[in-house]
Design an enzyme around this catalytic site. Sequence first.
Site, PDB file in Angstrom:
ATOM      1  CG  ASP A 118       2.915  11.014  -2.958  1.00 37.77           C
ATOM      2  OD1 ASP A 118       3.752  10.807  -1.683  1.00 37.77           O
ATOM      3  OD2 ASP A 118       4.303  11.384  -3.796  1.00 37.77           O
ATOM      4  CE  LYS A 153       4.589   7.303  -2.163  1.00 38.59           C
ATOM      5  NZ  LYS A 153       3.347   8.043  -0.845  1.00 38.59           N
ATOM      6  CE  LYS A 163      -3.757   1.609   0.343  1.00 38.35           C
ATOM      7  NZ  LYS A 163      -3.838   2.594  -0.748  1.00 38.35           N
ATOM      8  CG  ASN A 214      -4.110  15.831  -0.412  1.00 30.85           C
ATOM      9  OD1 ASN A 214      -3.900  14.926   0.745  1.00 30.85           O
ATOM     10  ND2 ASN A 214      -5.682  16.004  -0.371  1.00 30.85           N
TER      11      ASN A 214
HETATM   12  P1  NDP Z   1       0.170  17.503  -4.049  1.00 27.60           P
HETATM   13  O1  NDP Z   1       1.104  17.290  -5.151  1.00 27.60           O
HETATM   14  O2  NDP Z   1      -0.828  17.549  -3.352  1.00 27.60           O
HETATM   15  O3  NDP Z   1       1.385  19.488  -3.836  1.00 27.60           O
HETATM   16  C1  NDP Z   1       2.644  19.056  -3.644  1.00 27.60           C
HETATM   17  C2  NDP Z   1       2.838  20.744  -3.351  1.00 27.60           C
HETATM   18  O4  NDP Z   1       4.678  21.161  -3.082  1.00 27.60           O
HETATM   19  C3  NDP Z   1       2.373  22.116  -4.673  1.00 27.60           C
HETATM   20  O5  NDP Z   1       2.621  23.303  -3.509  1.00 27.60           O
HETATM   21  C4  NDP Z   1       3.645  22.354  -5.110  1.00 27.60           C
HETATM   22  O6  NDP Z   1       4.172  22.737  -5.680  1.00 27.60           O
HETATM   23  C5  NDP Z   1       4.416  21.785  -4.258  1.00 27.60           C
HETATM   24  N1  NDP Z   1       6.033  21.220  -4.410  1.00 27.60           N
HETATM   25  C6  NDP Z   1       6.666  20.162  -5.125  1.00 27.60           C
HETATM   26  N2  NDP Z   1       7.527  19.853  -5.732  1.00 27.60           N
HETATM   27  C7  NDP Z   1       8.427  20.978  -4.515  1.00 27.60           C
HETATM   28  C8  NDP Z   1       9.289  21.676  -4.544  1.00 27.60           C
HETATM   29  N3  NDP Z   1      10.327  20.131  -5.284  1.00 27.60           N
HETATM   30  N4  NDP Z   1       9.212  22.861  -4.125  1.00 27.60           N
HETATM   31  C9  NDP Z   1       8.550  22.992  -3.462  1.00 27.60           C
HETATM   32  N5  NDP Z   1       7.569  23.342  -3.861  1.00 27.60           N
HETATM   33  C10 NDP Z   1       6.978  21.432  -3.919  1.00 27.60           C
HETATM   34  O7  NDP Z   1       1.419  16.382  -3.440  1.00 27.60           O
HETATM   35  P2  NDP Z   1       1.000  16.296  -1.384  1.00 27.60           P
HETATM   36  O8  NDP Z   1      -0.055  17.392  -0.602  1.00 27.60           O
HETATM   37  O9  NDP Z   1      -0.307  15.132  -1.430  1.00 27.60           O
HETATM   38  O10 NDP Z   1       1.661  16.019  -0.892  1.00 27.60           O
HETATM   39  C11 NDP Z   1       3.261  16.478  -0.436  1.00 27.60           C
HETATM   40  C12 NDP Z   1       3.486  15.540   0.313  1.00 27.60           C
HETATM   41  O11 NDP Z   1       3.068  14.712   1.118  1.00 27.60           O
HETATM   42  C13 NDP Z   1       4.672  14.848  -0.100  1.00 27.60           C
HETATM   43  O12 NDP Z   1       5.956  14.729   0.571  1.00 27.60           O
HETATM   44  C14 NDP Z   1       4.110  13.603  -0.407  1.00 27.60           C
HETATM   45  O13 NDP Z   1       5.034  12.926  -0.496  1.00 27.60           O
HETATM   46  C15 NDP Z   1       3.280  13.553   0.795  1.00 27.60           C
HETATM   47  N6  NDP Z   1       2.143  12.905   1.654  1.00 27.60           N
HETATM   48  C16 NDP Z   1       1.170  12.920   0.632  1.00 27.60           C
HETATM   49  C17 NDP Z   1      -0.232  12.037   1.168  1.00 27.60           C
HETATM   50  C18 NDP Z   1      -0.694  12.331   0.435  1.00 27.60           C
HETATM   51  O14 NDP Z   1      -2.325  11.404   1.599  1.00 27.60           O
HETATM   52  N7  NDP Z   1      -1.606  12.606  -0.312  1.00 27.60           N
HETATM   53  C19 NDP Z   1       0.170  11.175   1.937  1.00 27.60           C
HETATM   54  C20 NDP Z   1       1.984  11.233   3.338  1.00 27.60           C
HETATM   55  C21 NDP Z   1       2.432  12.034   2.689  1.00 27.60           C
HETATM   56  P3  NDP Z   1       3.163  23.307  -7.886  1.00 27.60           P
HETATM   57  O15 NDP Z   1       2.010  23.107  -6.610  1.00 27.60           O
HETATM   58  O16 NDP Z   1       3.999  24.316  -7.691  1.00 27.60           O
HETATM   59  O17 NDP Z   1       3.337  22.343  -7.834  1.00 27.60           O
END
Ligand code: NDP
Length: 461
Positions: free
Chosen positions: A181, A141, A105, A256
């Site tokens: 993700d 993953k 998962k 998210n």
């Molecule tokens: P999203 O794609 O919804 O959002 C990612 C956010 O981070 C966006 O605002 C994006 O900006 C920004 N971002 C991405 N890459 C970079 C970078 N290199 N530098 C600065 N900002 C960046 O992803 P999630 O919110 O789902 O995921 C965010 C984190 O949380 C990740 O590490 C993910 O692995 C982790 N996570 C997510 C879960 C989930 O349920 N979704 C569960 C557990 C962990 P932009 O809009 O410009 O791309």
Amino acid sequence: MSFVPTLDTDNNSSKALRYIEDVYAQLVARNPQEPEFHQAVKEILASLLPILAAEPKYQNQAILERLVEPERMITFRVPWTDDTGKIRVNRGYRVQFNSAIGPYKGGLRFHPSVNASIIKFLGFEQIFKNALTGQHIGGGKGGADFDPKGKSEGEIMRFAQSFMTELQNFIGPDQDVPAGDIGVGAREIGYLFGQYKRIRGGYPAGVLTGKGILYGGSQARTEATGYGTVYFVSEMLKAKGLSVNGSRVVISGSGNVAIYAMQKAAQLGAKVVACSDSAGYVYDENGIQMDTVRRLKEVERKRISEYVKEHPQATYFPSSSQIWTIPCDIALPCATQNEIDEKMARTLIANGVKAVGEGANMPSTLEAIHLFQQAGILFAPAKAANAGGVAVSALEMAQNSMRLSWSFNEVDAKLQEIMGSIYRQSVDAAQQYGQPGNLLAGANIAGFKMVADAMLAEGVV
Ligand code: NDP
């Protein structure tokens, strides 16, 4: 952070230390050019010395050697046609890391930076995070080096369909259950699910989580990771007589995890003064208006810089990494890996940060974590603090197999209970293995113990 034991220098500790060093050296030699994977493994190994010294059975049964080697790593071609008719090719990945306690998962990431190292670091972390939730789910993953930015709806759909056409060979409700993700949200999960159903037939709702409510999704899955991170931080603060209420919060990202961390922090009485995307950050001393961020990012898919057009009192800075220069009580990195380095950690500490809660996966470098620990900053590690998302994904799987749907409040209550339980397990394991108050060590040890004991029970497989 080093592998050097601090307290116990007896024979078992020395043996365990040599074991950890050997496993790590072999890992680096066998997986060259995978720095993120090395970092994730090192972070865990550094915590395991006390349990490995106390329990030689793990070493005798080569548990670490087996843990760091994925059960299966799949890479595949993802060809698709863009809107101009040009054929493009991306690379897809799925790592099926460990199935000792349940089917694989873990989410799918669509981002140009995706490679084997990123997918393996995320899959490795997922093993222990999933164990901590108390649900029977193993670690996996996946993703692709596809950049969703600037792509049309049609291009996103065709890419998702091509990706699933290959991935469907390897996943299934009792085998491997992906979710979202970075770059994979409700829209992408919809297209991926549609294609899986079309190829495999029937109504295999349990093959993906993060689905829309209309077709088998769970209430509160969208909110779960962000809410869960704030619930965890709240528990951590409460134990020290502190509270989210009345605190000043900085949250990186505007995806998210960040959006719903923002919402929950504000509901609990905090003021969130800054958030970001990959291009820059906005600072709003009146408190970030979460509804604006949500519409801009979730609906209109625009840049965060647009925020200041609607809220002229706010300021935009075109450098996302500088968000940590804004003074705050609570820092919630919710964007991506290694966004808080040593320099930013020093800045946060100098500005009086009291707590750091990792919403993203591995957002702090090892050096940054070390500085937080040395300075006595409350630190909520990712694999505990952001486990709410996968926990509710497991609740989505349960609802799918029972063919029923729980209300938002029911799921939210279960989420709070699970986050509280993860906090207590982390505290207890840290205490039991001589590192009181170290939630990073506690989470790593508690997660490791469950998976390692299941592996021992299942024999050499
Ligand atoms: P999203 O794609 O919804 O959002 C990612 C956010 O981070 C966006 O605002 C994006 O900006 C920004 N971002 C991405 N890459 C970079 C970078 N290199 N530098 C600065 N900002 C960046 O992803 P999630 O919110 O789902 O995921 C965010 C984190 O949380 C990740 O590490 C993910 O692995 C982790 N996570 C997510 C879960 C989930 O349920 N979704 C569960 C557990 C962990 P932009 O809009 O410009 O791309």
